[in-house]
Enzyme design. Structure first.
Site, short mmCIF file in Angstrom:
data_model
loop_
_atom_site.label_atom_id
_atom_site.label_comp_id
_atom_site.label_asym_id
_atom_site.label_seq_id
_atom_site.Cartn_x
_atom_site.Cartn_y
_atom_site.Cartn_z
N ASP A 70 -5.34 -8.83 3.97
CA ASP A 70 -4.36 -8.12 4.78
C ASP A 70 -4.68 -8.34 6.26
OD1 ASP A 70 -2.50 -6.45 5.87
OD2 ASP A 70 -3.20 -4.61 4.95
N SER A 118 -10.76 -10.68 4.16
CA SER A 118 -10.30 -11.44 5.33
C SER A 118 -11.49 -12.07 6.04
CB SER A 118 -9.55 -10.53 6.30
OG SER A 118 -8.24 -10.32 5.85
N ASP A 148 -7.04 3.51 -7.65
CA ASP A 148 -8.34 3.47 -6.97
C ASP A 148 -9.02 4.84 -7.08
OD1 ASP A 148 -10.49 3.27 -5.34
OD2 ASP A 148 -9.41 2.57 -3.56
N ASP A 202 -1.19 -1.48 -4.01
CA ASP A 202 -2.56 -1.62 -3.52
C ASP A 202 -3.14 -0.21 -3.28
OD1 ASP A 202 -4.77 -3.01 -2.54
OD2 ASP A 202 -3.97 -3.15 -0.49
N SER A 246 0.86 -1.19 0.00
CA SER A 246 0.00 0.00 0.00
C SER A 246 0.89 1.25 0.00
CB SER A 246 -0.89 0.01 1.24
OG SER A 246 -0.10 0.22 2.40
P1 13P Z 1 -8.91 -7.05 4.51
O1 13P Z 1 -8.88 -5.86 5.42
O2 13P Z 1 -10.24 -7.74 4.56
O3 13P Z 1 -7.80 -7.99 4.74
O4 13P Z 1 -8.78 -6.49 3.00
C1 13P Z 1 -7.50 -6.17 2.50
C2 13P Z 1 -7.57 -5.45 1.21
O5 13P Z 1 -8.58 -5.34 0.54
C3 13P Z 1 -6.31 -4.85 0.71
O6 13P Z 1 -6.51 -4.09 -0.43
O1 G3H Z 2 -6.88 -2.17 1.86
C1 G3H Z 2 -5.92 -1.68 2.44
C2 G3H Z 2 -4.84 -2.53 2.96
O2 G3H Z 2 -5.29 -3.35 4.01
C3 G3H Z 2 -3.63 -1.71 3.31
O3 G3H Z 2 -3.80 -1.02 4.48
O4 G3H Z 2 -3.09 1.34 4.02
O5 G3H Z 2 -3.06 0.38 6.35
O6 G3H Z 2 -1.38 -0.36 4.64
P1 G3H Z 2 -2.77 0.17 4.89
ZN ZN Z 3 -8.41 -3.10 -0.52
#
Ligand code: 13P
Ligand code: G3H
Ligand code: ZN
Length: 322
Positions: free
Chosen positions: A269, A227, A116, A94, A57
């Site tokens: 994640d 998740s 996004d 991401d 990310s």
């Molecule tokens: P979760 O928070 O459900 O693991 O989703 C992660 C995600 O979509 C990262 O882009």
């Molecule tokens: O969808 C987002 C991911 O879980 C990444 O999260 O921005 O806290 O690294 P983050």
């Molecule tokens: Zn996501």
């Protein structure tokens, strides 16, 4: 000096998604921020002989350092060679939130990026995505776009409410942007609190997914927020002094059903974060005299590795697909 992912031994997602579509499984996309998470993901995917998308990310890139993350992804490719199990590996941005960030990632070794624009008006999302695709495809980098908004609060992703993807928008979006895959909103959300505790979990909107598949047949779909918020790790966190009361995720059988459809990429994640945190909490409480990080991080890494194997084998169906 720009670095192409090809020199690092990484792959873009094009063939991965073709294979996943044909084989009716989904490629796992696991987020990582540090060495131990990367070790667990790669070793778990070697154990289960699964292709993998390593996700970074914007927040992870800032936390860990872009150069270091790229070298770590290259190291991941090297250890698969040493293990004699050369799994396909993509390095993916991401939730990219700007054209400039996507370009920077492409110039520093990413093989795939997500732009996004889901929070933007439709036309603006389409134009931003189209510009990213135009640049990315010149470098043979694949692009994920998004239509529809997922709820959930993370560092870089924050929406109070979700909006389902409108199937009537997908054909125009895909045709006008040239994206390689499309993230959709059908009832998943980011983070550990996806549904209300002590209430029946609303099923994912497979009717919306089916209508999308009907309109863009054979096109790779991505599911974020996937998740399961594994209860054993939530319980362990709460048992060892944490406070995640009421955390609930997407049931595994719903994800298995999605993986057998046009959903070719499933993002996970939070489950990794939960397993990692639970084991660190447990290890610190059980061994209060220890101050060697390797001891508790090794326990966290071991648990995450087994989560990865479990997901690949029993949820996504990506095990033994190389
Ligand atoms: P979760 O928070 O459900 O693991 O989703 C992660 C995600 O979509 C990262 O882009
Ligand atoms: O969808 C987002 C991911 O879980 C990444 O999260 O921005 O806290 O690294 P983050
Ligand atoms: Zn996501």
């Amino acid at each position: 000096m720009p670095v192409s992912y090809k020199t690092l031994g990484l792959q873009n997602t094009r063939k991965m998604f073709q294979d996943a579509m044909a084989g009716k499984y989904a490629i796992p996309a696991y987020n990582f921020n540090n060495l131990e998470q990367l070790q667990a993901i790669v070793l778990g995917c070697i154990d289960s002989r699964s292709p993998v998308i390593l996700q970074v990310s914007k927040g992870a890139r800032e936390y860990a350092n872009a150069t270091l993350l790229r070298c770590m992804a290259m190291g991941a490719v090297e250890i698969t060679k040493e293990a004699g199990v050369e799994i396909p590996i993509a390095l993916h941005l991401d939730h990219g939130d700007s054209y400039e960030l996507c370009v920077s990632c492409i110039e520093t070794g990413f093989s795939s990026v997500m732009i996004d624009g889901s929070h933007l008006p439709f036309e603006e999302n389409m134009e931003l995505t189209r510009r990213v695709v135009e640049y990315a495809h010149k470098h043979d980098v694949t692009v994920e776009g998004e239509l529809g908004v997922l709820a959930g609060i993370e560092d870089e992703v924050s929406h109070a409410v979700s909006h389902y993807t409108k199937p009537e928008e997908v054909e125009t979006f895909v045709k006008n942007t040239g994206v390689d895959s499309l993230a959709i909103s059908i009832g998943t959300s980011h983070g550990a609190f996806k549904f209300k505790p002590n209430e029946p979990i609303p099923p994912l909107r497979f009717d919306i997914l089916e209508e999308i598949e009907r309109r863009i047949p054979g096109f790779p779909i991505v599911l974020h927020g996937a998740s399961s918020v594994m209860p054993e790790y939530v319980d362990m966190i709460n048992h060892y002094g944490g406070d995640l009361i009421g955390a609930v995720g997407v049931p595994e059988e719903q994800l298995r059903r999605a993986a057998a459809s046009a959903v070719c990429k499933i993002n996970i994640d939070s489950d990794g974060r939960l397993a990692f945190t639970a084991k660190i909490r447990e290890a610190l409480i059980k061994d209060p005299k220890n101050f060697d990080p390797r001891k508790y991080l090794a326990k966290a890494r071991e648990a995450l590795r087994s989560v990865i194997v479990h997901k690949n084998e029993n949820v996504l169906g990506s095990a033994n697909r190389i």
